[in-house]
Design a protein around this motif. Structure first.
Motif, PDB file in Angstrom:
ATOM      1  N   ALA A 146       0.837  -1.200   0.000  1.00 25.19           N
ATOM      2  CA  ALA A 146       0.000   0.000   0.000  1.00 25.19           C
ATOM      3  C   ALA A 146       0.873   1.251   0.000  1.00 25.19           C
ATOM      4  CB  ALA A 146      -0.926   0.000   1.212  1.00 25.19           C
ATOM      5  N   ARG A 147       1.905   1.257   0.822  1.00 28.55           N
ATOM      6  CA  ARG A 147       2.796   2.415   0.897  1.00 28.55           C
ATOM      7  C   ARG A 147       3.476   2.673  -0.447  1.00 28.55           C
ATOM      8  NH1 ARG A 147       7.822   3.830   1.491  1.00 28.55           N
ATOM      9  NH2 ARG A 147       8.720   1.750   1.573  1.00 28.55           N
ATOM     10  N   ARG A 148       3.979   1.632  -1.073  1.00 29.60           N
ATOM     11  CA  ARG A 148       4.701   1.793  -2.337  1.00 29.60           C
ATOM     12  C   ARG A 148       3.783   2.167  -3.498  1.00 29.60           C
ATOM     13  NH1 ARG A 148       9.430  -2.794  -2.570  1.00 29.60           N
ATOM     14  NH2 ARG A 148      10.177  -2.506  -0.449  1.00 29.60           N
ATOM     15  N   LEU A 149       2.542   1.685  -3.449  1.00 37.76           N
ATOM     16  CA  LEU A 149       1.599   1.973  -4.534  1.00 37.76           C
ATOM     17  C   LEU A 149       0.794   3.253  -4.289  1.00 37.76           C
ATOM     18  CD1 LEU A 149       0.276  -1.646  -5.158  1.00 37.76           C
ATOM     19  CD2 LEU A 149       1.889  -0.353  -6.578  1.00 37.76           C
ATOM     20  N   LEU A 150       1.011   3.870  -3.113  1.00 35.77           N
ATOM     21  CA  LEU A 150       0.302   5.095  -2.748  1.00 35.77           C
ATOM     22  C   LEU A 150      -1.210   4.898  -2.709  1.00 35.77           C
ATOM     23  CD1 LEU A 150       2.410   7.629  -4.875  1.00 35.77           C
ATOM     24  CD2 LEU A 150       2.753   6.984  -2.482  1.00 35.77           C
ATOM     25  N   VAL A 151      -1.619   3.762  -2.137  1.00 39.20           N
ATOM     26  CA  VAL A 151      -3.037   3.475  -1.934  1.00 39.20           C
ATOM     27  C   VAL A 151      -3.231   3.096  -0.474  1.00 39.20           C
ATOM     28  CG1 VAL A 151      -3.413   2.725  -4.326  1.00 39.20           C
ATOM     29  CG2 VAL A 151      -2.823   1.032  -2.582  1.00 39.20           C
ATOM     30  N   THR A 152      -4.474   2.949  -0.063  1.00 41.27           N
ATOM     31  CA  THR A 152      -4.755   2.595   1.323  1.00 41.27           C
ATOM     32  C   THR A 152      -4.577   1.091   1.538  1.00 41.27           C
ATOM     33  OG1 THR A 152      -7.107   2.169   0.955  1.00 41.27           O
ATOM     34  CG2 THR A 152      -6.463   4.465   1.466  1.00 41.27           C
ATOM     35  N   PRO A 153      -4.302   0.688   2.782  1.00 45.80           N
ATOM     36  CA  PRO A 153      -4.266  -0.748   3.081  1.00 45.80           C
ATOM     37  C   PRO A 153      -5.580  -1.446   2.728  1.00 45.80           C
ATOM     38  CG  PRO A 153      -3.222   0.475   4.848  1.00 45.80           C
ATOM     39  CD  PRO A 153      -3.858   1.496   3.922  1.00 45.80           C
ATOM     40  N   ALA A 154      -6.706  -0.765   2.901  1.00 50.05           N
ATOM     41  CA  ALA A 154      -8.004  -1.363   2.556  1.00 50.05           C
ATOM     42  C   ALA A 154      -8.081  -1.661   1.058  1.00 50.05           C
ATOM     43  CB  ALA A 154      -9.139  -0.434   2.968  1.00 50.05           C
ATOM     44  N   THR A 155      -7.523  -0.784   0.240  1.00 51.33           N
ATOM     45  CA  THR A 155      -7.499  -1.025  -1.205  1.00 51.33           C
ATOM     46  C   THR A 155      -6.682  -2.264  -1.516  1.00 51.33           C
ATOM     47  OG1 THR A 155      -7.793   1.310  -1.749  1.00 51.33           O
ATOM     48  CG2 THR A 155      -6.766  -0.071  -3.437  1.00 51.33           C
ATOM     49  N   VAL A 156      -5.512  -2.394  -0.888  1.00 52.42           N
ATOM     50  CA  VAL A 156      -4.674  -3.569  -1.119  1.00 52.42           C
ATOM     51  C   VAL A 156      -5.414  -4.831  -0.699  1.00 52.42           C
ATOM     52  CG1 VAL A 156      -2.554  -4.769  -0.414  1.00 52.42           C
ATOM     53  CG2 VAL A 156      -2.473  -2.364  -1.066  1.00 52.42           C
ATOM     54  N   THR A 157      -6.081  -4.805   0.438  1.00 51.82           N
ATOM     55  CA  THR A 157      -6.834  -5.976   0.896  1.00 51.82           C
ATOM     56  C   THR A 157      -7.877  -6.390  -0.125  1.00 51.82           C
ATOM     57  OG1 THR A 157      -6.482  -5.413   3.216  1.00 51.82           O
ATOM     58  CG2 THR A 157      -8.345  -6.858   2.717  1.00 51.82           C
ATOM     59  N   SER A 158      -8.630  -5.434  -0.633  1.00 57.80           N
ATOM     60  CA  SER A 158      -9.668  -5.729  -1.616  1.00 57.80           C
ATOM     61  C   SER A 158      -9.071  -6.283  -2.907  1.00 57.80           C
ATOM     62  CB  SER A 158     -10.463  -4.452  -1.899  1.00 57.80           C
ATOM     63  OG  SER A 158     -11.382  -4.658  -2.934  1.00 57.80           O
ATOM     64  N   VAL A 159      -7.990  -5.657  -3.373  1.00 58.03           N
ATOM     65  CA  VAL A 159      -7.339  -6.099  -4.609  1.00 58.03           C
ATOM     66  C   VAL A 159      -6.757  -7.498  -4.434  1.00 58.03           C
ATOM     67  CG1 VAL A 159      -5.379  -5.632  -6.138  1.00 58.03           C
ATOM     68  CG2 VAL A 159      -6.903  -3.777  -5.467  1.00 58.03           C
ATOM     69  N   VAL A 160      -6.119  -7.741  -3.296  1.00 58.76           N
ATOM     70  CA  VAL A 160      -5.527  -9.060  -3.039  1.00 58.76           C
ATOM     71  C   VAL A 160      -6.622 -10.124  -2.952  1.00 58.76           C
ATOM     72  CG1 VAL A 160      -4.246 -10.457  -1.354  1.00 58.76           C
ATOM     73  CG2 VAL A 160      -3.411  -8.193  -2.009  1.00 58.76           C
ATOM     74  N   ASP A 161      -7.764  -9.794  -2.371  1.00 55.26           N
ATOM     75  CA  ASP A 161      -8.875 -10.758  -2.329  1.00 55.26           C
ATOM     76  C   ASP A 161      -9.223 -11.216  -3.739  1.00 55.26           C
ATOM     77  OD1 ASP A 161      -9.062 -10.548   0.433  1.00 55.26           O
ATOM     78  OD2 ASP A 161     -10.811  -9.206   0.402  1.00 55.26           O
ATOM     79  N   THR A 162      -9.338 -10.276  -4.663  1.00 56.15           N
ATOM     80  CA  THR A 162      -9.675 -10.612  -6.051  1.00 56.15           C
ATOM     81  C   THR A 162      -8.552 -11.382  -6.725  1.00 56.15           C
ATOM     82  OG1 THR A 162     -11.082  -8.655  -6.221  1.00 56.15           O
ATOM     83  CG2 THR A 162     -10.341  -9.643  -8.288  1.00 56.15           C
ATOM     84  N   LEU A 163      -7.314 -10.900  -6.571  1.00 54.92           N
ATOM     85  CA  LEU A 163      -6.181 -11.586  -7.195  1.00 54.92           C
ATOM     86  C   LEU A 163      -6.017 -12.999  -6.641  1.00 54.92           C
ATOM     87  CD1 LEU A 163      -3.561  -8.680  -7.281  1.00 54.92           C
ATOM     88  CD2 LEU A 163      -4.781  -9.668  -9.230  1.00 54.92           C
ATOM     89  N   GLU A 164      -6.254 -13.164  -5.351  1.00 49.74           N
ATOM     90  CA  GLU A 164      -6.151 -14.496  -4.739  1.00 49.74           C
ATOM     91  C   GLU A 164      -7.256 -15.416  -5.266  1.00 49.74           C
ATOM     92  OE1 GLU A 164      -4.920 -16.012  -0.366  1.00 49.74           O
ATOM     93  OE2 GLU A 164      -6.702 -14.726  -0.430  1.00 49.74           O
ATOM     94  N   ARG A 165      -8.457 -14.889  -5.369  1.00 47.62           N
ATOM     95  CA  ARG A 165      -9.587 -15.662  -5.889  1.00 47.62           C
ATOM     96  C   ARG A 165      -9.311 -16.123  -7.326  1.00 47.62           C
ATOM     97  NH1 ARG A 165     -13.127 -12.419  -4.082  1.00 47.62           N
ATOM     98  NH2 ARG A 165     -13.243 -11.047  -5.874  1.00 47.62           N
ATOM     99  N   ASN A 166      -8.590 -15.290  -8.097  1.00 40.90           N
ATOM    100  CA  ASN A 166      -8.263 -15.620  -9.485  1.00 40.90           C
ATOM    101  C   ASN A 166      -6.963 -16.406  -9.621  1.00 40.90           C
ATOM    102  OD1 ASN A 166     -10.597 -14.380 -10.466  1.00 40.90           O
ATOM    103  ND2 ASN A 166      -9.593 -12.394 -10.597  1.00 40.90           N
ATOM    104  N   GLY A 167      -6.333 -16.738  -8.507  1.00 45.75           N
ATOM    105  CA  GLY A 167      -5.134 -17.571  -8.523  1.00 45.75           C
ATOM    106  C   GLY A 167      -3.846 -16.856  -8.864  1.00 45.75           C
ATOM    107  N   HIS A 168      -3.823 -15.516  -8.745  1.00 51.75           N
ATOM    108  CA  HIS A 168      -2.638 -14.747  -9.125  1.00 51.75           C
ATOM    109  C   HIS A 168      -1.703 -14.437  -7.953  1.00 51.75           C
ATOM    110  CE1 HIS A 168      -4.429 -14.533 -12.999  1.00 51.75           C
ATOM    111  NE2 HIS A 168      -5.368 -13.681 -12.643  1.00 51.75           N
TER     112      HIS A 168
END
Length: 165
Positions: free
Chosen positions: A67-89
């Motif tokens: 989140a710090r490196r991408l300049l987004v919130t931790p909540a955004t990273v959590t949501s994005v990771v949920d999707t990426l994990e669900r898609n096997g990435h």
């Protein structure tokens, strides 16, 4: 503050007369949404793509560090990771040093996705930013490098203090 479009910025007078700092700020403000639309056109979420690229470079980061490196919130990273994990990435792994910590790991599928999308996205971004005349490139490069250095070394104690309003 609402995101102003190019037309809204015209209230500040002719752009050709703006100070360089204002021009840079306007270009920065306008670039984000355009870059995100370019990435979306390739069928991937921009936050997901940039997170996967980050993990290709440095696998095993904590979500907060991402989140710090991408300049987004931790909540955004959590949501994005949920999707990426669900898609096997990506997968979440417990840290070996701190069992409470979670590390993000890119999978082979995630690496393939980045490899597949990076070329076309990079070509589109190159076309977007390819606006500097060859003769001006050295000056623009010097300006940007100096500005980055200025941002990196900026300290409220050593720079102008403003009027404290």
């Amino acid at each position: 503050m609402e995101n102003l479009g190019y037309g809204d910025l015209k209230v500040l007078g002719p752009m050709e007369e703006w100070p360089v700092g204002r021009l840079f700020a306007a270009a920065t403000r306008l670039s984000g949404p355009v870059v995100w639309r370019i990435v979306e056109r390739h069928g991937i979420s921009p936050a997901g793509f940039f997170l996967l690229r980050l993990l290709v470079i440095e696998d095993g980061l904590r979500p907060g560090e991402c989140a710090r490196r991408l300049l987004v919130t931790p909540a955004t990273v959590t949501s994005v990771v949920d999707t990426l994990e669900r898609n096997g990435h990506v997968v979440r792994e417990r840290s070996h040093r701190d069992r409470r910590g979670v590390m993000l790991r890119i999978t082979d599928s995630g690496r393939r996705l980045v490899a597949e999308k990076s070329g076309p996205i990079g070509a589109d971004l190159h076309e977007l930013y390819n606006v500097v005349d060859e003769g001006d490139e050295a000056a623009v490069r010097r300006f940007l490098l100096n500005l980055i250095k200025q941002f990196e070394t900026y300290s409220e104690g050593t720079q102008g203090k403003g009027d404290r309003a």
